[in-house]
Design an enzyme around this catalytic site. Structure first.
Site, PDB file in Angstrom:
ATOM      1  N   LYS A  47       0.843  -1.204   0.000  1.00  0.00           N
ATOM      2  CA  LYS A  47       0.000   0.000   0.000  1.00  0.00           C
ATOM      3  C   LYS A  47       0.874   1.248   0.000  1.00  0.00           C
ATOM      4  O   LYS A  47       1.763   1.400   0.843  1.00  0.00           O
ATOM      5  CB  LYS A  47      -0.910   0.024   1.231  1.00  0.00           C
ATOM      6  CG  LYS A  47      -1.780   1.272   1.293  1.00  0.00           C
ATOM      7  CD  LYS A  47      -2.810   1.174   2.407  1.00  0.00           C
ATOM      8  CE  LYS A  47      -2.356   1.706   3.736  1.00  0.00           C
ATOM      9  NZ  LYS A  47      -2.229   3.168   3.820  1.00  0.00           N
ATOM     10  N   ASP A  68      -3.502   4.326  -1.980  1.00  0.00           N
ATOM     11  CA  ASP A  68      -4.459   4.768  -0.949  1.00  0.00           C
ATOM     12  C   ASP A  68      -4.447   6.299  -0.882  1.00  0.00           C
ATOM     13  O   ASP A  68      -3.889   6.882   0.039  1.00  0.00           O
ATOM     14  CB  ASP A  68      -4.032   4.129   0.376  1.00  0.00           C
ATOM     15  CG  ASP A  68      -4.903   4.533   1.551  1.00  0.00           C
ATOM     16  OD1 ASP A  68      -6.034   4.997   1.334  1.00  0.00           O
ATOM     17  OD2 ASP A  68      -4.430   4.384   2.699  1.00  0.00           O
ATOM     18  N   LYS A  96      -7.438   8.104  -1.332  1.00  0.00           N
ATOM     19  CA  LYS A  96      -8.769   8.528  -0.845  1.00  0.00           C
ATOM     20  C   LYS A  96      -9.281   9.760  -1.584  1.00  0.00           C
ATOM     21  O   LYS A  96      -9.548  10.812  -0.979  1.00  0.00           O
ATOM     22  CB  LYS A  96      -8.737   8.800   0.660  1.00  0.00           C
ATOM     23  CG  LYS A  96      -8.320   7.605   1.506  1.00  0.00           C
ATOM     24  CD  LYS A  96      -8.408   7.934   2.992  1.00  0.00           C
ATOM     25  CE  LYS A  96      -7.968   6.804   3.893  1.00  0.00           C
ATOM     26  NZ  LYS A  96      -6.507   6.536   3.868  1.00  0.00           N
ATOM     27  N   PHE A  97      -9.489   9.622  -2.890  1.00  0.00           N
ATOM     28  CA  PHE A  97      -9.927  10.778  -3.680  1.00  0.00           C
ATOM     29  C   PHE A  97     -11.342  11.205  -3.293  1.00  0.00           C
ATOM     30  O   PHE A  97     -12.217  10.381  -3.021  1.00  0.00           O
ATOM     31  CB  PHE A  97      -9.900  10.441  -5.175  1.00  0.00           C
ATOM     32  CG  PHE A  97      -8.521  10.202  -5.720  1.00  0.00           C
ATOM     33  CD1 PHE A  97      -7.517  11.155  -5.572  1.00  0.00           C
ATOM     34  CD2 PHE A  97      -8.220   9.031  -6.408  1.00  0.00           C
ATOM     35  CE1 PHE A  97      -6.244  10.946  -6.090  1.00  0.00           C
ATOM     36  CE2 PHE A  97      -6.956   8.814  -6.931  1.00  0.00           C
ATOM     37  CZ  PHE A  97      -5.965   9.766  -6.770  1.00  0.00           C
ATOM     38  N   ASP A 106     -13.739  14.489  -4.759  1.00  0.00           N
ATOM     39  CA  ASP A 106     -13.810  15.722  -5.551  1.00  0.00           C
ATOM     40  C   ASP A 106     -15.014  15.588  -6.483  1.00  0.00           C
ATOM     41  O   ASP A 106     -15.806  14.634  -6.354  1.00  0.00           O
ATOM     42  CB  ASP A 106     -12.484  15.896  -6.328  1.00  0.00           C
ATOM     43  CG  ASP A 106     -12.145  17.363  -6.574  1.00  0.00           C
ATOM     44  OD1 ASP A 106     -13.043  18.106  -7.025  1.00  0.00           O
ATOM     45  OD2 ASP A 106     -10.984  17.760  -6.339  1.00  0.00           O
ATOM     46  N   ILE A 107     -15.150  16.490  -7.439  1.00  0.00           N
ATOM     47  CA  ILE A 107     -16.264  16.348  -8.382  1.00  0.00           C
ATOM     48  C   ILE A 107     -16.034  15.092  -9.240  1.00  0.00           C
ATOM     49  O   ILE A 107     -14.891  14.645  -9.410  1.00  0.00           O
ATOM     50  CB  ILE A 107     -16.430  17.610  -9.268  1.00  0.00           C
ATOM     51  CG1 ILE A 107     -15.165  17.883 -10.077  1.00  0.00           C
ATOM     52  CG2 ILE A 107     -16.814  18.817  -8.419  1.00  0.00           C
ATOM     53  CD1 ILE A 107     -15.339  18.971 -11.139  1.00  0.00           C
ATOM     54  N   PRO A 108     -17.127  14.492  -9.748  1.00  0.00           N
ATOM     55  CA  PRO A 108     -16.998  13.205 -10.442  1.00  0.00           C
ATOM     56  C   PRO A 108     -15.936  13.193 -11.541  1.00  0.00           C
ATOM     57  O   PRO A 108     -15.128  12.254 -11.620  1.00  0.00           O
ATOM     58  CB  PRO A 108     -18.404  12.984 -11.026  1.00  0.00           C
ATOM     59  CG  PRO A 108     -19.314  13.690 -10.071  1.00  0.00           C
ATOM     60  CD  PRO A 108     -18.550  14.908  -9.609  1.00  0.00           C
ATOM     61  N   THR A 152     -11.997   5.925  10.645  1.00  0.00           N
ATOM     62  CA  THR A 152     -12.074   5.342  11.990  1.00  0.00           C
ATOM     63  C   THR A 152     -11.525   6.297  13.052  1.00  0.00           C
ATOM     64  O   THR A 152     -11.703   6.062  14.237  1.00  0.00           O
ATOM     65  CB  THR A 152     -11.326   3.998  12.065  1.00  0.00           C
ATOM     66  OG1 THR A 152     -10.016   4.198  11.549  1.00  0.00           O
ATOM     67  CG2 THR A 152     -12.029   2.920  11.274  1.00  0.00           C
ATOM     68  N   GLN A 188      -2.891   2.251  17.511  1.00  0.00           N
ATOM     69  CA  GLN A 188      -4.220   1.730  17.154  1.00  0.00           C
ATOM     70  C   GLN A 188      -4.995   1.440  18.437  1.00  0.00           C
ATOM     71  O   GLN A 188      -4.433   0.915  19.396  1.00  0.00           O
ATOM     72  CB  GLN A 188      -4.097   0.445  16.321  1.00  0.00           C
ATOM     73  CG  GLN A 188      -3.363   0.617  15.005  1.00  0.00           C
ATOM     74  CD  GLN A 188      -4.256   1.197  13.913  1.00  0.00           C
ATOM     75  OE1 GLN A 188      -5.366   1.644  14.173  1.00  0.00           O
ATOM     76  NE2 GLN A 188      -3.756   1.211  12.684  1.00  0.00           N
ATOM     77  N   GLY A 196       0.894  -2.571   8.786  1.00  0.00           N
ATOM     78  CA  GLY A 196       2.079  -1.725   8.691  1.00  0.00           C
ATOM     79  C   GLY A 196       3.160  -2.150   9.654  1.00  0.00           C
ATOM     80  O   GLY A 196       3.913  -3.097   9.405  1.00  0.00           O
ATOM     81  N   ARG A 197       3.191  -1.457  10.803  1.00  0.00           N
ATOM     82  CA  ARG A 197       4.322  -1.616  11.726  1.00  0.00           C
ATOM     83  C   ARG A 197       4.635  -3.031  12.197  1.00  0.00           C
ATOM     84  O   ARG A 197       5.824  -3.340  12.366  1.00  0.00           O
ATOM     85  CB  ARG A 197       4.136  -0.646  12.912  1.00  0.00           C
ATOM     86  CG  ARG A 197       4.390   0.785  12.495  1.00  0.00           C
ATOM     87  CD  ARG A 197       3.763   1.790  13.417  1.00  0.00           C
ATOM     88  NE  ARG A 197       2.308   1.783  13.301  1.00  0.00           N
ATOM     89  CZ  ARG A 197       1.496   2.597  13.973  1.00  0.00           C
ATOM     90  NH1 ARG A 197       2.011   3.475  14.815  1.00  0.00           N
ATOM     91  NH2 ARG A 197       0.189   2.522  13.797  1.00  0.00           N
TER      92      ARG A 197
HETATM   93  O1  C5P Z   1       1.231   0.335  11.260  1.00  0.00           O
HETATM   94  P1  C5P Z   1      -0.225  -0.042  11.149  1.00  0.00           P
HETATM   95  O2  C5P Z   1      -0.458  -1.517  10.934  1.00  0.00           O
HETATM   96  O3  C5P Z   1      -1.045   0.515  12.287  1.00  0.00           O
HETATM   97  O4  C5P Z   1      -0.680   0.680   9.787  1.00  0.00           O
HETATM   98  C1  C5P Z   1      -2.015   0.688   9.377  1.00  0.00           C
HETATM   99  C2  C5P Z   1      -2.128   1.373   8.075  1.00  0.00           C
HETATM  100  O5  C5P Z   1      -3.519   1.469   7.767  1.00  0.00           O
HETATM  101  C3  C5P Z   1      -1.602   2.800   8.016  1.00  0.00           C
HETATM  102  O6  C5P Z   1      -1.173   3.050   6.666  1.00  0.00           O
HETATM  103  C4  C5P Z   1      -2.807   3.641   8.340  1.00  0.00           C
HETATM  104  O7  C5P Z   1      -2.745   4.931   7.786  1.00  0.00           O
HETATM  105  C5  C5P Z   1      -3.909   2.826   7.663  1.00  0.00           C
HETATM  106  N1  C5P Z   1      -5.232   3.043   8.205  1.00  0.00           N
HETATM  107  C6  C5P Z   1      -5.546   2.820   9.525  1.00  0.00           C
HETATM  108  N2  C5P Z   1      -6.816   3.034   9.975  1.00  0.00           N
HETATM  109  C7  C5P Z   1      -7.757   3.436   9.120  1.00  0.00           C
HETATM  110  C8  C5P Z   1      -7.472   3.651   7.784  1.00  0.00           C
HETATM  111  C9  C5P Z   1      -6.179   3.432   7.347  1.00  0.00           C
HETATM  112  O8  C5P Z   1      -4.692   2.421  10.304  1.00  0.00           O
HETATM  113  N3  C5P Z   1      -8.977   3.584   9.544  1.00  0.00           N
END
Ligand code: C5P
Length: 234
Positions: free
Chosen positions: A33, A60, A62-63, A65-67, A120, A190, A210-211
């Site tokens: 991603k 990713d 996340k656009f 805007d207008i169609p 979220t 998170q 991610g991490r």
């Molecule tokens: O490092 P981690 O596993 O927390 O990364 C989660 C990824 O998902 C990040 O790129 C974060 O921006 C993305 N993300 C999120 N929660 C969301 C939408 C996207 O953690 N609601």
């Protein structure tokens, strides 16, 4: 692996950091991603490079805007060779259906177009400031249904939302979920995390991780452990 479920979030600033990780990864074991941070630093060239290296890339951005503008931006993403791209469902039915139709007319019907419903990071008070009179869960469901009706392939959602949406939407409507943490790993920032096993049980199709992978001492073995946990659950 035919259809890797893990999408590794490349939340980096530089090409060098990306290369250091990606050279260890195999496209048969994960997807990647690229979000706003990395894209704004490194641009389309990096996306093309990752695609040329054989990876499915979720752009990713996340656009919203207008169609016409969103459709053109998604066509530009398709031309980079991305596997998945996303928009904000709150941009409305016209924005989403016009974008899907434009991608199809461009010969990019294979590109997965998904929507973000309610971020979220929003709590009920923040949602009330923006729309009012509706719970987060109702707003998520409303926007997910609108995305489906607009021809989209799925939504990004939390694991809790995935449980609810899986029961309300057809099985081929794809649920892409972040906030995944293998048992025993750090939650980082998170707040509501689920394990890969639980995510599969909730009906999640793809997990953004991610991490737990990017910061692991051994990212490849961290990814493999997650893949094994997923395989054991399915
Ligand atoms: O490092 P981690 O596993 O927390 O990364 C989660 C990824 O998902 C990040 O790129 C974060 O921006 C993305 N993300 C999120 N929660 C969301 C939408 C996207 O953690 N609601």
């Amino acid at each position: 692996m035919n259809d890797p479920k893990v999408i590794v979030a490349l939340d980096f600033d530089t090409r060098q950091q990306v290369d250091q990780l990606v050279e260890k990864l195999n496209p048969s074991e994960c997807r990647l991603k690229v979000g706003k941070q990395l894209f704004t630093h490194e641009g389309p060239a990096l996306v093309k490079h990752l695609v040329a290296s054989g990876f499915d890339v979720f752009l990713d951005l996340k656009f919203h805007d207008i169609p016409n503008t969103v459709a053109k931006a998604c066509i530009a993403a398709a031309d980079l060779g991305v596997w998945m791209v996303n928009v904000h469902a709150s941009g409305g039915q016209k924005m989403m259906s016009h974008t899907r139709e434009a991608l199809d007319a461009h010969g990019a019907s294979k590109v997965k177009l998904i929507a973000v419903t309610v971020l979220t990071s929003m709590d009920q008070m923040q949602l009330d400031d923006v729309v009012g009179g509706i719970s987060i869960e109702q707003q998520v469901l409303k926007l997910a249904v609108l995305s489906k009706q607009s021809g989209l392939d799925g939504v990004v959602c939390s694991a809790q939302e995935a449980q609810m949406l899986r029961h309300q939407l057809p099985n081929d409507f794809q649920l892409v979920t972040p906030g995944i943490r293998p048992a025993g790993s750090s939650a980082d920032d998170q707040t509501r995390i689920v394990t890969p096993e639980d995510a599969i049980n909730y009906g999640v199709d793809y997990m953004v991780v991610g991490r737990p992978i990017t910061k692991a001492n051994d990212p490849v073995s961290a990814l493999r452990t997650i893949n094994e946990q997923i395989a054991a659950t399915r």
